[in-house]
Design a protein around this motif. Structure first.
Motif, PDB file in Angstrom:
ATOM      1  N   GLY A 127       0.953  -1.265  -0.052  1.00  0.00           N
ATOM      2  CA  GLY A 127       0.084  -0.035   0.043  1.00  0.00           C
ATOM      3  C   GLY A 127       0.623   1.177   0.138  1.00  0.00           C
ATOM      4  O   GLY A 127       0.535   2.263  -0.884  1.00  0.00           O
ATOM      5  N   LEU A 128       1.745   1.312   0.893  1.00  0.00           N
ATOM      6  CA  LEU A 128       2.659   2.616   0.798  1.00  0.00           C
ATOM      7  C   LEU A 128       3.496   2.503  -0.480  1.00  0.00           C
ATOM      8  O   LEU A 128       3.515   3.844  -1.000  1.00  0.00           O
ATOM      9  CB  LEU A 128       3.615   2.335   1.870  1.00  0.00           C
ATOM     10  CG  LEU A 128       3.298   2.452   3.374  1.00  0.00           C
ATOM     11  CD1 LEU A 128       4.471   2.187   4.580  1.00  0.00           C
ATOM     12  CD2 LEU A 128       3.006   4.077   3.526  1.00  0.00           C
ATOM     13  N   GLU A 129       4.011   1.762  -1.059  1.00  0.00           N
ATOM     14  CA  GLU A 129       4.486   1.725  -2.303  1.00  0.00           C
ATOM     15  C   GLU A 129       3.579   2.185  -3.304  1.00  0.00           C
ATOM     16  O   GLU A 129       3.981   3.058  -4.150  1.00  0.00           O
ATOM     17  CB  GLU A 129       5.288   0.454  -2.828  1.00  0.00           C
ATOM     18  CG  GLU A 129       5.859   0.584  -4.109  1.00  0.00           C
ATOM     19  CD  GLU A 129       7.133   1.550  -4.109  1.00  0.00           C
ATOM     20  OE1 GLU A 129       7.339   2.042  -5.031  1.00  0.00           O
ATOM     21  OE2 GLU A 129       7.823   1.952  -3.049  1.00  0.00           O
ATOM     22  N   ALA A 158       3.365   6.877  10.418  1.00  0.00           N
ATOM     23  CA  ALA A 158       4.491   7.712  10.469  1.00  0.00           C
ATOM     24  C   ALA A 158       4.948   8.030   9.138  1.00  0.00           C
ATOM     25  O   ALA A 158       5.231   9.177   8.652  1.00  0.00           O
ATOM     26  CB  ALA A 158       5.582   6.970  11.376  1.00  0.00           C
ATOM     27  N   GLU A 159       5.081   6.876   8.264  1.00  0.00           N
ATOM     28  CA  GLU A 159       5.497   7.076   6.763  1.00  0.00           C
ATOM     29  C   GLU A 159       4.627   8.202   5.937  1.00  0.00           C
ATOM     30  O   GLU A 159       5.249   8.949   5.297  1.00  0.00           O
ATOM     31  CB  GLU A 159       5.511   5.650   6.312  1.00  0.00           C
ATOM     32  CG  GLU A 159       6.138   5.976   4.647  1.00  0.00           C
ATOM     33  CD  GLU A 159       7.432   6.252   4.420  1.00  0.00           C
ATOM     34  OE1 GLU A 159       7.660   6.851   3.297  1.00  0.00           O
ATOM     35  OE2 GLU A 159       8.352   6.206   5.350  1.00  0.00           O
ATOM     36  N   ILE A 160       3.225   7.989   6.272  1.00  0.00           N
ATOM     37  CA  ILE A 160       2.473   8.754   5.503  1.00  0.00           C
ATOM     38  C   ILE A 160       2.727  10.211   5.906  1.00  0.00           C
ATOM     39  O   ILE A 160       2.404  11.185   5.082  1.00  0.00           O
ATOM     40  CB  ILE A 160       0.786   8.528   5.531  1.00  0.00           C
ATOM     41  CG1 ILE A 160       0.607   6.877   5.274  1.00  0.00           C
ATOM     42  CG2 ILE A 160      -0.124   9.388   5.219  1.00  0.00           C
ATOM     43  CD1 ILE A 160       0.548   7.061   3.614  1.00  0.00           C
ATOM     44  N   ASP A 161       2.649  10.423   7.462  1.00  0.00           N
ATOM     45  CA  ASP A 161       2.744  11.753   7.859  1.00  0.00           C
ATOM     46  C   ASP A 161       4.171  12.270   7.147  1.00  0.00           C
ATOM     47  O   ASP A 161       4.275  13.547   7.282  1.00  0.00           O
ATOM     48  CB  ASP A 161       2.881  11.632   9.322  1.00  0.00           C
ATOM     49  CG  ASP A 161       3.045  12.945  10.113  1.00  0.00           C
ATOM     50  OD1 ASP A 161       1.723  13.696   9.772  1.00  0.00           O
ATOM     51  OD2 ASP A 161       3.733  13.168  10.896  1.00  0.00           O
ATOM     52  N   GLN A 163       5.658  12.059   4.843  1.00  0.00           N
ATOM     53  CA  GLN A 163       5.264  12.461   3.237  1.00  0.00           C
ATOM     54  C   GLN A 163       4.418  13.776   3.224  1.00  0.00           C
ATOM     55  O   GLN A 163       3.893  14.008   2.147  1.00  0.00           O
ATOM     56  CB  GLN A 163       4.960  11.382   2.431  1.00  0.00           C
ATOM     57  CG  GLN A 163       6.086  10.267   2.264  1.00  0.00           C
ATOM     58  CD  GLN A 163       5.675   9.235   1.185  1.00  0.00           C
ATOM     59  OE1 GLN A 163       5.147   9.642   0.131  1.00  0.00           O
ATOM     60  NE2 GLN A 163       6.079   7.999   1.794  1.00  0.00           N
ATOM     61  N   SER A 164       4.102  14.126   4.225  1.00  0.00           N
ATOM     62  CA  SER A 164       2.896  15.179   4.383  1.00  0.00           C
ATOM     63  C   SER A 164       1.539  15.113   3.734  1.00  0.00           C
ATOM     64  O   SER A 164       1.092  15.716   2.979  1.00  0.00           O
ATOM     65  CB  SER A 164       3.359  16.703   3.783  1.00  0.00           C
ATOM     66  OG  SER A 164       4.774  17.007   4.596  1.00  0.00           O
ATOM     67  N   ILE A 165       1.005  13.616   3.765  1.00  0.00           N
ATOM     68  CA  ILE A 165      -0.104  13.293   3.234  1.00  0.00           C
ATOM     69  C   ILE A 165      -1.153  13.199   4.471  1.00  0.00           C
ATOM     70  O   ILE A 165      -0.840  12.658   5.520  1.00  0.00           O
ATOM     71  CB  ILE A 165       0.203  12.012   2.551  1.00  0.00           C
ATOM     72  CG1 ILE A 165       1.219  11.974   1.540  1.00  0.00           C
ATOM     73  CG2 ILE A 165      -1.230  11.276   2.151  1.00  0.00           C
ATOM     74  CD1 ILE A 165       1.582  10.661   0.821  1.00  0.00           C
ATOM     75  N   LEU A 166      -2.223  13.590   4.197  1.00  0.00           N
ATOM     76  CA  LEU A 166      -3.274  13.613   5.165  1.00  0.00           C
ATOM     77  C   LEU A 166      -4.027  12.383   5.040  1.00  0.00           C
ATOM     78  O   LEU A 166      -4.193  11.926   4.081  1.00  0.00           O
ATOM     79  CB  LEU A 166      -4.420  14.686   4.796  1.00  0.00           C
ATOM     80  CG  LEU A 166      -5.543  14.876   5.793  1.00  0.00           C
ATOM     81  CD1 LEU A 166      -5.097  15.193   7.239  1.00  0.00           C
ATOM     82  CD2 LEU A 166      -6.559  15.783   5.078  1.00  0.00           C
ATOM     83  N   TYR A 167      -4.145  11.537   6.281  1.00  0.00           N
ATOM     84  CA  TYR A 167      -4.575  10.234   6.306  1.00  0.00           C
ATOM     85  C   TYR A 167      -5.894  10.296   7.051  1.00  0.00           C
ATOM     86  O   TYR A 167      -6.069  10.994   7.815  1.00  0.00           O
ATOM     87  CB  TYR A 167      -3.765   9.307   6.883  1.00  0.00           C
ATOM     88  CG  TYR A 167      -4.172   8.266   7.659  1.00  0.00           C
ATOM     89  CD1 TYR A 167      -4.412   6.863   6.644  1.00  0.00           C
ATOM     90  CD2 TYR A 167      -4.516   8.297   8.892  1.00  0.00           C
ATOM     91  CE1 TYR A 167      -5.167   5.771   7.146  1.00  0.00           C
ATOM     92  CE2 TYR A 167      -5.316   6.825   9.369  1.00  0.00           C
ATOM     93  CZ  TYR A 167      -5.514   5.819   8.500  1.00  0.00           C
ATOM     94  OH  TYR A 167      -6.024   4.750   9.056  1.00  0.00           O
ATOM     95  N   MET A 168      -7.002   9.288   6.741  1.00  0.00           N
ATOM     96  CA  MET A 168      -8.020   9.268   7.348  1.00  0.00           C
ATOM     97  C   MET A 168      -8.506   7.952   7.447  1.00  0.00           C
ATOM     98  O   MET A 168      -8.109   7.443   6.428  1.00  0.00           O
ATOM     99  CB  MET A 168      -9.245  10.050   6.269  1.00  0.00           C
ATOM    100  CG  MET A 168      -9.133  11.540   6.301  1.00  0.00           C
ATOM    101  SD  MET A 168     -10.157  12.354   4.945  1.00  0.00           S
ATOM    102  CE  MET A 168     -11.452  12.659   6.096  1.00  0.00           C
TER     103      MET A 168
END
Length: 168
Positions: A127-129, A158-161, A163-168
């Motif tokens: 998913g991260l990739e 933490a990886e999403i954060d 990359q400055s990506i908003l997660y819901m």
């Protein structure tokens, strides 16, 4: 009939010479081209199907979410893009359980065209990739939405954060 359609579709997906990465990249390019499709939402989820026998790539005893239990089947990780009333699959990977990378599975990996460079990756890593690829391709998303499989994993968040990506 639908059974023949399913077999034909699997044959097409398994044995076609085109690269799924190139197809998904083209879909992402098309979305990026239209201003009204910008600022959408990525949706990340797994989907599984029960399979009997040993003749499907990634087939193993594993949790099949739509069945709500562990059974023999295949699981894929899919990335969708949603904006207004438009939804498109923009990336997907077949999850291959760790056992699929032992010597015993080498012949069947070749039969099902699993790339030689492919190594074991968890559903979260897949998913991260896919999210990284979408960002690198310039897909104009504002937020990533996914279920608790991803959300309860601190490393994923933490990886999403990072990359400055908003997660819901």
């Amino acid at each position: 009939d639908m059974e023949d359609y399913g077999k034909n579709l699997q044959h097409f997906m398994s044995d076609s010479p085109w690269s799924s990465c190139k197809v998904f990249h083209k879909i992402q390019d098309e979305i990026s081209f239209y201003p009204e499709l910008k600022n959408g939402m990525l949706t990340l989820d797994v989907s599984g199907d029960k399979r009997s026998g040993k003749h499907s790539a990634g087939n193993a005893r594993q949790h099949i979410g739509r069945l709500g239990k562990v059974d023999t089947g295949q699981v894929g990780v899919a990335l969708g893009y949603y904006q207004s009333h438009i939804w498109a699959m923009v990336d997907a990977e077949l999850y291959l359980p760790e056992a699929w990378f032992d010597q015993e599975h080498e012949k069947i990996r070749k039969r099902w065209h699993v790339p030689e460079e492919r190594t074991f990756a968890t559903k979260l890593q897949l998913g991260l990739e896919m999210i990284r690829r979408a960002k690198a391709n310039g897909l104009p998303f504002e937020v990533v939405g996914c279920d608790t499989l991803y959300g309860r994993d601190a490393r994923f968040r933490a990886e999403i954060d990072s990359q400055s990506i908003l997660y819901m």
